[in-house]
Design a protein around this motif. Sequence first.
Motif, PDB file in Angstrom:
ATOM      1  N   SER A  54       0.822  -1.216   0.000  1.00  0.00           N
ATOM      2  CA  SER A  54       0.000   0.000   0.000  1.00  0.00           C
ATOM      3  C   SER A  54       0.852   1.261   0.000  1.00  0.00           C
ATOM      4  CB  SER A  54      -0.924   0.013   1.224  1.00  0.00           C
ATOM      5  OG  SER A  54      -0.200   0.241   2.415  1.00  0.00           O
ATOM      6  N   LYS A  55       2.135   1.122   0.342  1.00  0.00           N
ATOM      7  CA  LYS A  55       3.027   2.277   0.360  1.00  0.00           C
ATOM      8  C   LYS A  55       3.906   2.360  -0.888  1.00  0.00           C
ATOM      9  CE  LYS A  55       3.309   3.044   5.310  1.00  0.00           C
ATOM     10  NZ  LYS A  55       2.881   4.431   5.202  1.00  0.00           N
ATOM     11  N   LEU A  56       3.747   1.420  -1.792  1.00  0.00           N
ATOM     12  CA  LEU A  56       4.531   1.429  -3.025  1.00  0.00           C
ATOM     13  C   LEU A  56       3.758   2.167  -4.118  1.00  0.00           C
ATOM     14  CD1 LEU A  56       5.812  -2.260  -2.950  1.00  0.00           C
ATOM     15  CD2 LEU A  56       7.085  -0.194  -2.325  1.00  0.00           C
ATOM     16  N   PHE A  87      -0.821 -17.935  16.945  1.00  0.00           N
ATOM     17  CA  PHE A  87      -1.432 -16.979  16.025  1.00  0.00           C
ATOM     18  C   PHE A  87      -2.899 -17.347  15.791  1.00  0.00           C
ATOM     19  CE2 PHE A  87       2.981 -16.345  15.162  1.00  0.00           C
ATOM     20  CZ  PHE A  87       3.105 -15.046  14.696  1.00  0.00           C
ATOM     21  N   MET A  88      -3.769 -16.338  15.897  1.00  0.00           N
ATOM     22  CA  MET A  88      -5.173 -16.560  15.562  1.00  0.00           C
ATOM     23  C   MET A  88      -5.523 -16.023  14.183  1.00  0.00           C
ATOM     24  SD  MET A  88      -6.119 -18.314  18.026  1.00  0.00           S
ATOM     25  CE  MET A  88      -7.791 -18.546  17.451  1.00  0.00           C
ATOM     26  N   ASP A  89      -4.759 -15.055  13.678  1.00  0.00           N
ATOM     27  CA  ASP A  89      -5.063 -14.485  12.365  1.00  0.00           C
ATOM     28  C   ASP A  89      -3.823 -13.818  11.798  1.00  0.00           C
ATOM     29  OD1 ASP A  89      -4.915 -12.205  13.957  1.00  0.00           O
ATOM     30  OD2 ASP A  89      -6.810 -11.337  13.295  1.00  0.00           O
ATOM     31  N   GLY A  90      -4.009 -13.042  10.712  1.00  0.00           N
ATOM     32  CA  GLY A  90      -2.900 -12.372  10.050  1.00  0.00           C
ATOM     33  C   GLY A  90      -2.858 -10.898  10.397  1.00  0.00           C
ATOM     34  N   THR A  91      -2.833 -10.031   9.372  1.00  0.00           N
ATOM     35  CA  THR A  91      -2.657  -8.603   9.590  1.00  0.00           C
ATOM     36  C   THR A  91      -3.736  -7.796   8.865  1.00  0.00           C
ATOM     37  OG1 THR A  91      -1.234  -8.254   7.658  1.00  0.00           O
ATOM     38  CG2 THR A  91      -0.167  -8.960   9.694  1.00  0.00           C
ATOM     39  N   ILE A  92      -3.947  -6.578   9.325  1.00  0.00           N
ATOM     40  CA  ILE A  92      -4.903  -5.675   8.694  1.00  0.00           C
ATOM     41  C   ILE A  92      -4.391  -5.236   7.332  1.00  0.00           C
ATOM     42  CG2 ILE A  92      -6.063  -3.442   8.867  1.00  0.00           C
ATOM     43  CD1 ILE A  92      -7.069  -5.412  10.930  1.00  0.00           C
ATOM     44  N   SER A  93      -3.102  -4.970   7.244  1.00  0.00           N
ATOM     45  CA  SER A  93      -2.548  -4.341   6.037  1.00  0.00           C
ATOM     46  C   SER A  93      -2.681  -5.203   4.794  1.00  0.00           C
ATOM     47  CB  SER A  93      -1.083  -3.948   6.260  1.00  0.00           C
ATOM     48  OG  SER A  93      -0.310  -5.085   6.589  1.00  0.00           O
ATOM     49  N   ASN A  94      -2.723  -6.526   4.935  1.00  0.00           N
ATOM     50  CA  ASN A  94      -2.936  -7.359   3.741  1.00  0.00           C
ATOM     51  C   ASN A  94      -4.226  -8.177   3.819  1.00  0.00           C
ATOM     52  OD1 ASN A  94      -2.238  -9.364   5.527  1.00  0.00           O
ATOM     53  ND2 ASN A  94      -0.517 -10.149   4.348  1.00  0.00           N
ATOM     54  N   GLN A 124       0.487  -2.023  19.565  1.00  0.00           N
ATOM     55  CA  GLN A 124       1.534  -1.319  18.814  1.00  0.00           C
ATOM     56  C   GLN A 124       0.956  -0.144  18.025  1.00  0.00           C
ATOM     57  OE1 GLN A 124       1.096  -4.806  18.390  1.00  0.00           O
ATOM     58  NE2 GLN A 124       2.606  -5.276  19.947  1.00  0.00           N
ATOM     59  N   ILE A 125       0.982   1.036  18.597  1.00  0.00           N
ATOM     60  CA  ILE A 125       0.490   2.223  17.908  1.00  0.00           C
ATOM     61  C   ILE A 125       1.369   2.572  16.705  1.00  0.00           C
ATOM     62  CG2 ILE A 125       1.801   3.854  19.329  1.00  0.00           C
ATOM     63  CD1 ILE A 125      -1.829   4.277  18.007  1.00  0.00           C
ATOM     64  N   ILE A 126       2.607   2.082  16.688  1.00  0.00           N
ATOM     65  CA  ILE A 126       3.519   2.347  15.566  1.00  0.00           C
ATOM     66  C   ILE A 126       2.959   1.796  14.257  1.00  0.00           C
ATOM     67  CG2 ILE A 126       4.883   0.247  15.936  1.00  0.00           C
ATOM     68  CD1 ILE A 126       6.280   3.697  14.876  1.00  0.00           C
ATOM     69  N   PHE A 127       2.143   0.729  14.332  1.00  0.00           N
ATOM     70  CA  PHE A 127       1.533   0.184  13.118  1.00  0.00           C
ATOM     71  C   PHE A 127       0.669   1.233  12.433  1.00  0.00           C
ATOM     72  CE2 PHE A 127       1.391  -4.589  14.501  1.00  0.00           C
ATOM     73  CZ  PHE A 127       2.767  -4.635  14.403  1.00  0.00           C
ATOM     74  N   LEU A 128      -0.236   1.829  13.199  1.00  0.00           N
ATOM     75  CA  LEU A 128      -1.160   2.801  12.626  1.00  0.00           C
ATOM     76  C   LEU A 128      -0.407   4.045  12.161  1.00  0.00           C
ATOM     77  CD1 LEU A 128      -4.186   2.986  12.078  1.00  0.00           C
ATOM     78  CD2 LEU A 128      -4.448   4.166  14.261  1.00  0.00           C
ATOM     79  N   GLU A 139       1.548   2.757   8.900  1.00  0.00           N
ATOM     80  CA  GLU A 139       0.836   2.016   7.860  1.00  0.00           C
ATOM     81  C   GLU A 139      -0.607   2.498   7.681  1.00  0.00           C
ATOM     82  OE1 GLU A 139       1.232  -2.167   8.781  1.00  0.00           O
ATOM     83  OE2 GLU A 139       3.234  -1.846   9.588  1.00  0.00           O
ATOM     84  N   TYR A 140      -0.874   3.748   8.004  1.00  0.00           N
ATOM     85  CA  TYR A 140      -2.248   4.248   7.958  1.00  0.00           C
ATOM     86  C   TYR A 140      -2.885   4.049   6.584  1.00  0.00           C
ATOM     87  CZ  TYR A 140      -6.291   7.326   8.215  1.00  0.00           C
ATOM     88  OH  TYR A 140      -7.569   7.826   8.183  1.00  0.00           O
ATOM     89  N   ALA A 141      -2.113   4.217   5.520  1.00  0.00           N
ATOM     90  CA  ALA A 141      -2.672   4.100   4.167  1.00  0.00           C
ATOM     91  C   ALA A 141      -3.337   2.751   3.957  1.00  0.00           C
ATOM     92  CB  ALA A 141      -1.581   4.334   3.126  1.00  0.00           C
TER      93      ALA A 141
END
Length: 536
Positions: free
Chosen positions: A111-113, A280-287, A384-388, A391-393
């Motif tokens: 999303s950042k590319l 792990f229960m799931d993956g990530t928001i970004s993908n 982890q607020i650093i994620f938002l 990776e806000y986009a």
Amino acid sequence: MKRILLNGKIFTGEKFVSAMEITDDHVSWLGDSRSARLRHADEVVNLNGRLSLPSFWDVHTHPLWISETLGSIACTPPNVASIEEMIKALRNSSQVGKKDAWIEGWGYDESKLAEGRTPTLADLDKVSTTQPVYVLRSDCHSCVVNSVALKLAGITADTPNPVGGMIGHFANGEPNGVMLENGASKLIKEVKEKDTFENLVNQTLRLTTHYRQRGIGVISDMISLVEPYDYAKIYAEAARRGLLQDVYLYYSIDEIKRLKLSCLPRSSHPRIHVAGIKLFMDGTISNQTARVKKPYKNATTTGFAINTVEDLKFAYEFAKANECQIAIHAMGDAAIQLILDTYGNLEPWLMNRPSVRIEHATILDDKLLKQFHDAKMNFAFVTQIIFLYAEYASYFQNLDEKRLKQCYPLASMLQSGVPTALSSDAPATAWIKPDDVFASLACAVTRVGANGEDLNHNEAIDFITAFSLYTKSAAGMVPTDKTAMLTVGQSADLIVLSQDLFVTSPEKWQETTIEKMYLRGTEIKEEIEVQDGRNY
């Protein structure tokens, strides 16, 4: 050994003092510089008015992964903003042209590319068609590789998807080099990672300097392994040779099941602690692989389920029998709800720390927070607020406005009464310095993203509260008697900063450097000398 620090602005975690006495490894006196017992000191350090704080605790990170990235190419903002820039950066790797060497990068987020897509083997083959090329995604769950790496891993169009992962394909059915989630990434890592025990120890020793630069005195390795080398042994040997941080280990539930372990490994060093298990229960928001209750924005998918209720029950019985913690990766509200529904009414088995830590705990509404507060189980959130921030986009792209406002709701989490701490999950963040604590603190206080986005200012918290989430509250997440505060009798772990965060604008906090660091009363220099040792 008595050391006195004076003429400073020392924040103990509770109050300000101007002087501190350290006897051997602990704080022995606090007060005014004019009252300092200088004639009894072996050393006097003039802080010249500098702000001094307890050192940080990063209780969810991946130190051995970080040690790998120290020698690989950062493919993350602000260095890399397109696939073309990624290719160029990888071509400049020091490994180019070396026989049998892997060309490695880390940190991309599609999303950042500029191209708005995930790179494929067609892109990475432009880096090399003779050497394997591997780039770890920002979440550290997925990766992309070139055709040489796929061949080494034996992956073809007929290779089935592994448990807990998916192999990407082109329209013609051929693999495209994209390996989604840990199950698929593992197929590449098994070929790539053939380090000896000695090399892994030497690699781990590099972490003391890295964390000294970040002001971090305590770390947790959140995916510890038993094979091919036990992480407890790697860290213990590194500690004997010069690794100075305390380390807490959480072992992968997959390893425990595969090896049919009935108990956790043990540590042979007093600063290396076996704390619990991780699943792990799931993956990530970004993908779009985090498990959510409602489909992602402009999509029909609800994410990726990894472990099941049966796995949660297995973890519960194992953790009770071993009196250790369970740490569970869960970002989506559906994954978080499943944990609550499974464990909420069960009796906790640990009283001096959370029995169950929910790692990330990204999407939380008020109803879910109240349910966690009312649960019989003693839950905690390590988020982890650093994620938002970084990776806000991708969050904006994948979540509707209502859920976007529910991401990392720090003020609401604290108001709920559920114990909460901040951490980095480094290097699993699309940011050049993913474990820069000052970036996380600034974002927690301002709720402003890397590009000026409003990250829901209603969830902002004050600086002292944010700071406590990286110190006192973080210490409450692991098995320790330390409080992460500079009070009499506590370990003398502190940092001296280049600027005063209490008077400097949060927008400038990332410019802060660590001028001095003390762990257990001893100053940690920027460059650490380590001892050689035999193979374990």
